[in-house]
Design an enzyme around this catalytic site. Structure first.
Site, PDB file in Angstrom:
ATOM      1  N   ASN A  60      36.568 -29.064 -20.433  1.00 35.08           N
ATOM      2  CA  ASN A  60      35.866 -29.478 -21.653  1.00 35.08           C
ATOM      3  C   ASN A  60      36.882 -30.001 -22.659  1.00 35.08           C
ATOM      4  OD1 ASN A  60      33.648 -29.625 -23.571  1.00 35.08           O
ATOM      5  ND2 ASN A  60      34.565 -27.852 -24.578  1.00 35.08           N
ATOM      6  N   THR A  61      36.418 -30.903 -23.517  1.00 35.40           N
ATOM      7  CA  THR A  61      37.244 -31.309 -24.645  1.00 35.40           C
ATOM      8  C   THR A  61      36.550 -30.898 -25.931  1.00 35.40           C
ATOM      9  OG1 THR A  61      38.311 -33.137 -25.786  1.00 35.40           O
ATOM     10  CG2 THR A  61      36.341 -33.690 -24.523  1.00 35.40           C
ATOM     11  N   HIS A  62      37.339 -30.322 -26.846  1.00 37.87           N
ATOM     12  CA  HIS A  62      36.784 -29.766 -28.091  1.00 37.87           C
ATOM     13  C   HIS A  62      37.552 -30.340 -29.280  1.00 37.87           C
ATOM     14  CE1 HIS A  62      34.892 -26.873 -30.733  1.00 37.87           C
ATOM     15  NE2 HIS A  62      36.094 -26.636 -31.245  1.00 37.87           N
ATOM     16  N   ASP A  67      33.894 -22.081 -25.866  1.00 39.68           N
ATOM     17  CA  ASP A  67      35.209 -22.699 -26.108  1.00 39.68           C
ATOM     18  C   ASP A  67      36.345 -21.680 -26.024  1.00 39.68           C
ATOM     19  OD1 ASP A  67      33.961 -25.208 -26.527  1.00 39.68           O
ATOM     20  OD2 ASP A  67      33.566 -24.697 -28.611  1.00 39.68           O
ATOM     21  N   ARG A  70      15.990 -21.374 -19.518  1.00 35.03           N
ATOM     22  CA  ARG A  70      17.367 -21.883 -19.622  1.00 35.03           C
ATOM     23  C   ARG A  70      18.110 -21.651 -18.298  1.00 35.03           C
ATOM     24  NH1 ARG A  70      20.210 -24.465 -24.098  1.00 35.03           N
ATOM     25  NH2 ARG A  70      22.345 -24.370 -23.389  1.00 35.03           N
TER      26      ARG A  70
HETATM   27  C1  GRF Z   1      34.140 -35.341 -29.012  1.00 31.90           C
HETATM   28  O1  GRF Z   1      34.873 -35.202 -30.214  1.00 31.90           O
HETATM   29  C2  GRF Z   1      33.983 -34.022 -28.330  1.00 31.90           C
HETATM   30  O2  GRF Z   1      35.087 -33.183 -28.442  1.00 31.90           O
HETATM   31  C3  GRF Z   1      32.819 -33.447 -29.090  1.00 31.90           C
HETATM   32  O3  GRF Z   1      31.946 -34.531 -29.251  1.00 31.90           O
HETATM   33  C4  GRF Z   1      32.699 -35.719 -29.276  1.00 31.90           C
HETATM   34  C5  GRF Z   1      32.151 -36.627 -28.211  1.00 31.90           C
HETATM   35  O4  GRF Z   1      32.476 -37.935 -28.458  1.00 31.90           O
HETATM   36  N1  GRF Z   1      32.252 -32.312 -28.423  1.00 31.90           N
HETATM   37  P1  GRF Z   1      32.070 -39.108 -27.438  1.00 31.90           P
HETATM   38  O5  GRF Z   1      30.606 -38.896 -27.062  1.00 31.90           O
HETATM   39  O6  GRF Z   1      32.978 -39.016 -26.257  1.00 31.90           O
HETATM   40  O7  GRF Z   1      32.257 -40.377 -28.211  1.00 31.90           O
END
Ligand code: GRF
Length: 238
Positions: free
Chosen positions: A142-144, A180, A100
């Site tokens: 990052n988006t969560h 996160d 990894r």
């Molecule tokens: C998003 O909701 C993100 O936060 C999560 O996976 C989803 C990705 O969606 N980790 P996409 O691939 O951008 O359609």
């Protein structure tokens, strides 16, 4: 084809050869639009929202351009979206590396070759390690799909629903060495409906993603245009 300075298992699938060059350890702006590398693992609708917004506004007005899209797997719609937009892509798979840690170093090297100002994890379903964060800490966004610090991890939507929350949403944050846990930049709120329990959160996730796409586009543009600083847990966009 072998590309100089790049491990063989991190070959770009399209676009110019990547050359490993050192990147600045702190956020810094050069003249012109900021350079973004976006990492994806799936459908890539967040990536598409960024591609569309940048195409519509123009990179100069938006403040940044996407210079490459990377993934941890082949054959995903996220990569196809990048290819249709003419953006170089690369794939760095864990299973092609002995450990990894080696994967983490190879991913960092591949991303660094595009000299990004910011790296955006838009549905990238891997936790990066020390080598990656040593290079991109403080500029890895990052988006969560939940309101952090509640419901971190890979099942944020499902976990929030199972807990019985009445509102949930999404969080755009900088990545640190936890899962996160990094400083929060912005959040969006979505109401939970009774019927969301009937499809295991699929419709709820779609409603979250509508908010998430707008939030991510807005946040990345503001970071790139205005610059920012991170003061402990607080992110200040200048
Ligand atoms: C998003 O909701 C993100 O936060 C999560 O996976 C989803 C990705 O969606 N980790 P996409 O691939 O951008 O359609």
């Amino acid at each position: 084809m072998l590309i100089p300075n790049v491990p063989r298992n991190v070959l770009p699938t399209k676009g110019p050869a990547v050359a490993a060059k050192p990147v600045a350890p702190v956020p810094g702006r050069r003249p012109g639009p900021g350079r973004l590398v976006v990492l994806v693992s799936g459908s890539g609708t967040n990536l598409q929202a960024m591609l569309d917004s940048i195409a519509e506004a123009g990179a100069a007005a938006y403040g940044a351009e996407i210079v490459a899209v990377g993934a941890d797997r082949d054959g995903i719609e996220g990569l196809a979206r990048a290819e249709r937009a003419g953006v170089p892509t690369f794939v760095c798979r864990v299973r092609d590396h002995a450990t990894r840690e080696e994967w983490d170093a190879a991913l960092a090297e591949a991303v660094a070759g595009y000299e990004p100002d910011l790296v955006v994890s838009a549905g990238f379903m891997k936790i990066v390690g020390k080598r990656f964060l040593a290079r991109f800490g403080g500029r890895f966004v990052n988006t969560h799909p939940a309101l952090l610090p509640s419901f971190p991890g890979a099942h944020g939507v499902r976990d929030a629903l199972a807990y019985g929350v009445r509102v949930t949403g999404c969080t755009v944050h900088f990545v640190d060495d936890g899962v996160d846990t990094g400083p929060i930049i912005a959040q969006g709120v979505v109401e939970v409906r009774d019927e969301d329990h009937e499809d295991d959160g699929a419709a709820l996730h779609e409603r979250i993603k509508e908010v998430e796409r707008r939030l991510l586009v807005d946040v990345v543009g503001r970071l790139a245009r205005n610059g920012y600083r991170i003061e402990g847990r607080k992110v200040v966009i200048q």
